[in-house]
Design a protein around this motif. Structure first.
Motif, short mmCIF file in Angstrom:
data_model
loop_
_atom_site.label_atom_id
_atom_site.label_comp_id
_atom_site.label_asym_id
_atom_site.label_seq_id
_atom_site.Cartn_x
_atom_site.Cartn_y
_atom_site.Cartn_z
N LEU A 178 0.62 -1.42 -0.06
CA LEU A 178 0.48 0.05 0.30
C LEU A 178 0.91 1.48 0.26
O LEU A 178 0.25 2.72 -0.68
N ARG A 179 2.01 0.69 0.87
CA ARG A 179 2.83 2.53 0.97
C ARG A 179 3.52 2.08 -0.35
O ARG A 179 3.29 4.10 -1.21
N ASN A 180 4.14 1.93 -1.01
CA ASN A 180 4.82 1.89 -2.71
C ASN A 180 3.56 2.47 -3.59
O ASN A 180 4.16 3.25 -4.31
N LEU A 181 2.16 1.59 -3.83
CA LEU A 181 1.05 2.59 -4.19
C LEU A 181 0.47 4.13 -3.93
O LEU A 181 0.41 4.39 -4.67
N LEU A 182 0.81 4.26 -2.77
CA LEU A 182 0.94 5.82 -2.90
C LEU A 182 1.96 6.29 -3.13
O LEU A 182 2.05 7.61 -3.58
N GLN A 183 3.22 6.33 -2.95
CA GLN A 183 4.60 7.18 -3.22
C GLN A 183 3.91 6.80 -4.83
O GLN A 183 4.91 7.61 -5.23
N TYR A 184 3.53 6.19 -5.68
CA TYR A 184 3.70 5.78 -6.64
C TYR A 184 2.45 6.64 -7.44
O TYR A 184 2.84 7.97 -8.32
N LEU A 185 1.37 7.32 -6.54
CA LEU A 185 0.64 7.84 -6.85
C LEU A 185 1.27 9.10 -6.59
O LEU A 185 0.27 10.47 -7.20
N GLU A 186 2.40 9.71 -5.84
CA GLU A 186 2.74 11.41 -4.88
C GLU A 186 1.17 11.92 -4.82
O GLU A 186 1.40 12.69 -4.48
N LEU A 300 -3.28 8.88 -13.20
CA LEU A 300 -2.76 7.44 -12.67
C LEU A 300 -1.73 7.82 -13.30
O LEU A 300 -1.67 7.09 -14.53
N PRO A 301 -0.75 7.17 -13.00
CA PRO A 301 0.72 7.08 -13.12
C PRO A 301 0.54 5.45 -13.98
O PRO A 301 0.01 4.24 -13.29
N GLU A 302 1.60 4.69 -14.37
CA GLU A 302 1.76 3.40 -14.65
C GLU A 302 1.53 3.28 -12.84
O GLU A 302 3.14 3.29 -12.13
N LEU A 303 1.36 2.30 -12.46
CA LEU A 303 1.66 1.34 -11.29
C LEU A 303 2.19 -0.01 -11.39
O LEU A 303 2.62 -0.05 -12.24
N GLY A 305 2.02 -2.80 -10.53
CA GLY A 305 2.47 -4.16 -11.13
C GLY A 305 2.45 -4.29 -12.85
O GLY A 305 2.95 -5.29 -13.36
N ALA A 306 2.20 -2.93 -13.13
CA ALA A 306 2.01 -2.45 -14.72
C ALA A 306 3.69 -2.55 -14.67
O ALA A 306 4.47 -3.36 -15.91
N LYS A 307 4.42 -1.99 -14.15
CA LYS A 307 5.82 -1.16 -14.07
C LYS A 307 6.24 -3.19 -14.14
O LYS A 307 7.93 -3.25 -14.67
N ARG A 308 6.11 -3.26 -12.74
CA ARG A 308 6.61 -5.12 -12.69
C ARG A 308 6.72 -5.22 -14.02
O ARG A 308 7.62 -6.34 -14.58
N LEU A 309 4.79 -5.68 -15.04
CA LEU A 309 5.04 -6.70 -16.03
C LEU A 309 6.25 -6.36 -17.19
O LEU A 309 6.65 -6.62 -18.01
N ARG A 310 6.60 -4.43 -17.39
CA ARG A 310 7.19 -4.60 -18.39
C ARG A 310 7.98 -4.30 -18.33
O ARG A 310 9.13 -4.47 -19.20
N PHE A 311 9.07 -4.61 -17.17
CA PHE A 311 10.09 -4.44 -16.77
C PHE A 311 10.45 -6.20 -16.76
O PHE A 311 11.65 -6.24 -17.12
N MET A 312 9.52 -6.79 -17.14
CA MET A 312 10.70 -8.36 -17.54
C MET A 312 10.16 -8.67 -18.88
O MET A 312 11.21 -9.43 -19.85
N ARG A 329 9.45 3.08 -5.74
CA ARG A 329 8.87 4.26 -7.07
C ARG A 329 10.62 5.19 -7.65
O ARG A 329 11.16 5.12 -8.92
N ALA A 330 11.15 5.40 -6.23
CA ALA A 330 12.18 6.00 -6.41
C ALA A 330 13.63 4.73 -7.10
O ALA A 330 14.37 5.07 -7.81
N MET A 331 13.18 3.32 -6.59
CA MET A 331 13.94 3.08 -6.79
C MET A 331 13.93 2.29 -8.49
O MET A 331 15.15 2.60 -9.83
N ALA A 332 12.56 2.14 -8.60
CA ALA A 332 12.16 1.97 -10.83
C ALA A 332 12.74 2.68 -10.97
O ALA A 332 13.56 2.85 -12.16
#
Length: 483
Positions: A178-186, A300-303, A305-312, A329-332
């Motif tokens: 949840l924290r990761n999601l909220l940080q992605y949403l800024e 909405l930014p790329e969340l 789950g979607a970013k994980r699939l794109r990285f793969m 998000r910072a590491m991504a």
């Protein structure tokens, strides 16, 4: 007796708006006590609240990202209770008409992907902060308390799950996701040390053959993943022991003491009717139009789950790497900036998940505050590819960059760390090592391949790690007759 724990979380998030929920006071953390207040914050007679539009927009974004149904009509209520950090004697919150309902968040556990249902997402205002005298800062040991109203009125988002979690580890994974999601949403910095994100846990225990829920207790204000896990572990075991002896669990609010890793009773648990909710007469209800929702969806930014699939798929990374890199998000973002400059994604990933993460954790440094930038890392990786430094030397270079922020080429030149690739010089050292290690050379000639690694290590030792390992291997094999 076979017992099962049932856990639900209520997470409170301070939104990163410039001003407070119902007035124009600043939300910046760390100012002197009671300097960011006004008649509305302090509930002075005649003052009236005004809804912060940005806070509503942030809440819509969060509700959409959590797959909630957005309510077209929502309303603020007064939640009545008396406490020194609440100047009005009530909190403006939402009760039966929240902004978001019936959502979910998927989390990745050892047993696979789990869907944790979200009961509601609603807006409210934060309370003030009590500072208790005494060495421990706990209210039970304080002779007096001071109150700082700076935080009073800061926009607060509450996210309530259904009782879908079963273990402390699952609860920890959910809160981290949840924290990761909220940080992605800024929408929030989610700084748990500053109180931007804190959690209340509802815990009950039931026999494994029962469908109905047991009596729950609530543990308040858990502001770290470690405290959440420890509090749940203790409370689950406490309830199991009571039930195993035929006792009864009391519905109550409890406090977690991090020094003893125990929970203690604070008060009997209030029911909703104890708060005497009624519609806030000074605020009109909110009508959330389809246009407003569509604007939130477009923002909405790329969340994760979607970013994980794109990285793969886009970078060819293993699932484990993609999961680790997108967990922040910072590491991504750091990874993607590196990938623009250096086109070997797996090498970048190895360094980020290895040395970089290790140093961040050891120094309690956030990615965005690191002195190592994508430019630092990619320049160092190019020096390895060019044969200027070895992988082993690169580790010491990286640590120096992390501590000082100096560029890798500068570190290499100043410390004389360039890799030795002079074949004539290395051949001389190889000859010395062979002469000094008759047993190892004999073992290698008898077919013990591990002996070669020992000999390579001896040459590296003579050069303080600066020799080209591939060249050493070739020279040793040539001298010893191996292939």
């Amino acid at each position: 007796m076979d017992f099962e724990a049932v856990i639900g979380l209520e997470t409170h998030i301070e939104l990163s708006t410039v001003t407070k929920m119902f007035c124009g006071c600043s939300t910046v953390f760390g100012h002197p006590p009671n300097t960011q207040v006004c008649p509305v914050c302090l509930a002075l007679p005649g003052s009236l609240p005004l809804i912060n539009r940005k806070a509503v927009e942030y809440t819509i974004k969060v509700a959409l990202a959590l797959n909630c149904q957005i309510q077209s009509f929502c309303q603020f209520h007064r939640k009545n209770y008396f406490y020194p950090d609440l100047p009005k004697g009530y909190q403006i919150s939402q009760y039966d008409l929240p902004l978001g309902r019936n959502g979910y968040l998927e989390i990745n556990t050892e047993d696979g992907t789990r869907k944790v249902r979200i009961h509601r997402v609603h807006m409210e205002e934060d309370t003030g902060k009590l500072i208790h005298s005494g060495l421990t800062g706990r209210i039970s040991e304080a002779q007096e308390s001071a109150v700082d109203f700076n935080r009073c009125g800061v926009p607060l988002l509450e996210i309530v799950t259904e009782p879908d979690l079963r273990t402390p580890e699952e609860a920890k994974i959910f809160l981290s996701s949840l924290r990761n999601l909220l940080q992605y949403l800024e929408v929030s910095d989610c700084n748990m040390e500053e109180g931007s994100l804190r959690c209340d846990a509802n815990i009950s225990v039931r026999r494994g053959d029962m469908d109905e829920l047991g009596t729950k207790t609530e543990v308040k204000n858990l502001n770290s993943f470690r405290f959440l896990s420890r509090a749940l572990q203790y409370e689950i075991e406490r309830q199991k022991k009571i039930l195993a002896k035929g006792g009864v669990i009391r519905q109550e609010t409890r406090h977690f003491d991090a020094t003893t890793n125990r929970t203690t009773s604070l008060r009997s648990k209030e029911m909703a009717h104890d708060y005497r909710y009624f519609p806030e007469p000074d605020l009109v209800p909110l009508e959330i139009s389809d246009q407003w929702v569509d604007e939130g969806r477009r923002s909405l930014p790329e969340l994760p789950g979607a970013k994980r699939l794109r990285f793969m798929e886009g970078y060819g990374l293993p699932e484990y790497d993609a999961e680790a890199l997108t967990s922040s998000r910072a590491m991504a973002d750091f990874f993607e900036e590196c990938a623009k400059r250096y086109h070997r994604p797996k090498i970048i990933s190895n360094w980020l998940m290895g040395d970089f993460t290790s140093l961040l954790n050891a120094t309690d440094t956030a990615v965005e505050r690191s002195k190592v930038t994508p430019e630092h890392l990619t320049e160092m990786l190019k020096l390895i590819d060019e044969g200027v430094i070895s992988g082993k030397i690169a580790k010491s270079v990286f640590e120096e960059m992390f501590n000082t922020g100096r560029m890798p080429r500068e570190v290499v030149e100043e410390k004389g760390l360039t890799q030795i690739a002079d074949e004539e010089e290395l051949a001389r050292l190889v000859a010395e090592v062979i002469a000094e290690n008759e047993k190892a050379t004999g073992d290698y000639r008898e077919g013990k391949g591990s002996a070669l690694g020992f000999l390579v290590g001896q040459v590296m030792k003579k050069t303080r790690g600066r020799a080209n390992p591939e060249l050493i291997n070739r020279l040793l094999r040539e001298r010893l007759g191996g292939s």
